[in-house]
Design an enzyme around this catalytic site. Structure first.
Site, PDB file in Angstrom:
ATOM      1  N   VAL A 191     -58.889  37.035  56.471  1.00 30.80           N
ATOM      2  CA  VAL A 191     -59.462  36.047  57.384  1.00 30.80           C
ATOM      3  C   VAL A 191     -59.809  36.772  58.680  1.00 30.80           C
ATOM      4  O   VAL A 191     -58.933  37.313  59.347  1.00 30.80           O
ATOM      5  CB  VAL A 191     -58.478  34.895  57.669  1.00 30.80           C
ATOM      6  CG1 VAL A 191     -59.072  33.910  58.668  1.00 30.80           C
ATOM      7  CG2 VAL A 191     -58.103  34.181  56.368  1.00 30.80           C
ATOM      8  N   CYS A 192     -61.074  36.794  59.028  1.00 28.54           N
ATOM      9  CA  CYS A 192     -61.540  37.552  60.188  1.00 28.54           C
ATOM     10  C   CYS A 192     -61.646  36.614  61.387  1.00 28.54           C
ATOM     11  O   CYS A 192     -62.534  35.762  61.454  1.00 28.54           O
ATOM     12  CB  CYS A 192     -62.902  38.171  59.871  1.00 28.54           C
ATOM     13  SG  CYS A 192     -63.247  39.678  60.769  1.00 28.54           S
ATOM     14  N   LEU A 193     -60.718  36.768  62.325  1.00 27.45           N
ATOM     15  CA  LEU A 193     -60.646  35.879  63.474  1.00 27.45           C
ATOM     16  C   LEU A 193     -59.975  36.625  64.623  1.00 27.45           C
ATOM     17  O   LEU A 193     -58.925  37.242  64.437  1.00 27.45           O
ATOM     18  CB  LEU A 193     -59.840  34.627  63.105  1.00 27.45           C
ATOM     19  CG  LEU A 193     -59.845  33.447  64.074  1.00 27.45           C
ATOM     20  CD1 LEU A 193     -61.238  32.833  64.173  1.00 27.45           C
ATOM     21  CD2 LEU A 193     -58.847  32.392  63.617  1.00 27.45           C
TER      22      LEU A 193
END
Length: 459
Positions: A297-299
């Site tokens: 999850v890219c955050l």
């Protein structure tokens, strides 16, 4: 908010990564989606090493710099350049049913997700030779859907033999019981069995967590129990306080509407000094620039993407609730195409709208596949919620599919009404939605929804 790569570059890099892993550990049976066994050395220590943790988490996907370089090359050569091949998205019914059969008969260890052949459809022997050795069980029953006589192919309700009144009464009683459980399903609850959790081999394991740490996690639990929005559901584990599972409902007005998206989370041993780790159950699909098919999850809030200071994790201020709400609001949004860094300024005006709409159409197809995937394999402790949700929303989802197949703009569903307006969609997209709608009719009918056959049409 993310780093992208072309499908060809991604597959080549994954194949390279697999060869490297096998060379280091010929006996490893880890799956691409999850790479759980790569964390095994951490288990014996009793607590996680944060540097190793971040390194392992990053290695579960391809290196961001390599990916960006590959994407830049593609940008120079391809004018229609946003990481999706139409042939990957628009699968035929036969392709999908073949995938179903392979997936249902795969026996995987807890917390490891099947590597589904969405992008290509190799034979079972090709699948097992190119990834891990899969143990094929003797046709276990499908977990989520109620059993149905005959094949999984579509059948008209009029062809079903008449039932006795007693059997109908039993069926009605079961239906009422399921919907009652769904309506009473708690948004937050504490459960016991964590064995299928993606991070079950990490964290404190058999060690007793420090009192200050445990107190902070309990505070997080209280915040979640009190302030969770209506569309996010959470389960935490009494024996393993560092583990958490969340199911997020896709927001209305987006290509993710009515879908269920499953995330496993880990509070690290030095929390809140370090942000949580989050794993997305993708089913092998990348339906957002920020949600990798390997589960990453890219955050910026998670430290998996660079952001401005106030967008990053702030110890003592940031919370797990903030993480979950950010995933729903910032990632599962109405125009996910522009989540890709630079696209908001690179593609403007009519060109940007055209590319964004096309991307959303492809995302919607993958979201429908994710619905089927989740129905077939609902996450533990969410079984009643998954079955009840899709029984409750079946007609809304099918009505949206019908409208999109007739040219309504994807994401135009607002509440329970499909808004007719801007025409959208290639003929290929419209026919693909029609095929998916027929498959959903079968799925939803098997799940207990009634009067779905009205939506079935020629695909």
């Amino acid at each position: 908010m993310d780093c992208s790569v072309s499908e060809g570059g991604l597959q080549a890099a994954i194949a390279k990564k697999l060869k490297q892993n096998q060379a280091r550990d010929p006996g490893s049976s880890s799956s691409l989606a999850g790479s759980v066994d790569s964390f095994e050395p951490l288990k014996s220590s009793g607590s996680i090493n944060l540097n190793a943790l971040k390194s392992s988490n990053d290695s579960s996907c391809i290196d961001d710099d390599e990916m960006k370089i590959e994407d830049d090359r593609d940008d120079d050569d391809d004018d229609d350049d946003y990481d999706f091949d139409d042939n990957d998205v628009y699968l035929s019914d036969d392709d999908y049913l073949t995938m179903e059969s392979q997936f249902d008969n795969v026996d995987l260890p807890p917390g490891v997700e099947a590597s589904l052949p969405w992008l290509k459809d190799p034979s079972p022997s090709e699948n097992t030779s190119s990834t891990k050795k899969l143990t094929i069980s003797d046709a276990p029953p499908v977990t989520g859907l109620p059993s149905a006589a005959g094949s999984s192919s579509a059948s008209c309700s009029s062809a079903v033999p008449s039932e006795s009144s007693s059997s109908k009464n039993v069926q009605n009683s079961d239906d009422d019981s399921l919907m009652q459980k769904f309506q009473q399903f708690k948004q937050f609850d504490v459960v016991e069995d964590f064995s299928d959790h993606h991070y079950s081999r990490m964290g404190f394991s058999d060690e007793q967590p420090p009192k200050n740490w445990a107190k902070r996690i309990q505070e997080e639990w209280k915040i979640l129990e009190k302030d969770l929005p209506d569309t996010i559901f959470v389960r935490v584990y009494e024996a393993r306080m560092e583990l958490l599972r969340a199911v997020i409902i896709g927001p209305p007005g987006t290509p993710y509407h009515d879908g269920l998206f499953v995330f496993d989370c880990l509070f690290p041993t030095d929390y809140p000094n370090s942000p949580p780790m989050v794993y997305y159950y993708s089913g092998g699909l990348r339906l957002n620039p920020n949600l990798y098919d390997c589960g990453k999850v890219c955050l910026s809030l998670l430290g998996t993407w660079s952001g401005r200071q106030r967008e990053n994790w702030i110890p003592g201020e940031s919370t797990m609730l903030q993480v979950l709400v950010s995933i729903q609001a910032l990632i599962l949004n109405a125009d996910p195409f522009f989540n890709e860094p630079g696209y908001e300024t690179r593609y403007t005006g009519v060109e940007g709208q055209k590319k964004s709409r096309k991307y959303s159409e492809e995302v919607f197809i993958m979201s429908l596949k994710t619905m089927m995937y989740t129905l077939r394999k609902p996450p533990k402790y969410f079984e009643d919620f998954v079955l009840g949700h899709f029984r409750n929303r079946a007609h809304i989802i099918l009505a949206a599919c019908k409208a999109y197949s007739e040219g309504t703009l994807v994401g135009s569903s607002i509440g329970d009404a499909v808004q007719n307006g801007v025409e959208s969609g290639s003929s290929e997209f419209k026919s693909s939605v029609a095929r998916m709608m027929n498959m959903l009719v079968t799925y939803f009918t098997r799940n207990g929804s009634t009067d779905c056959e009205q939506f079935r049409g020629a695909a």
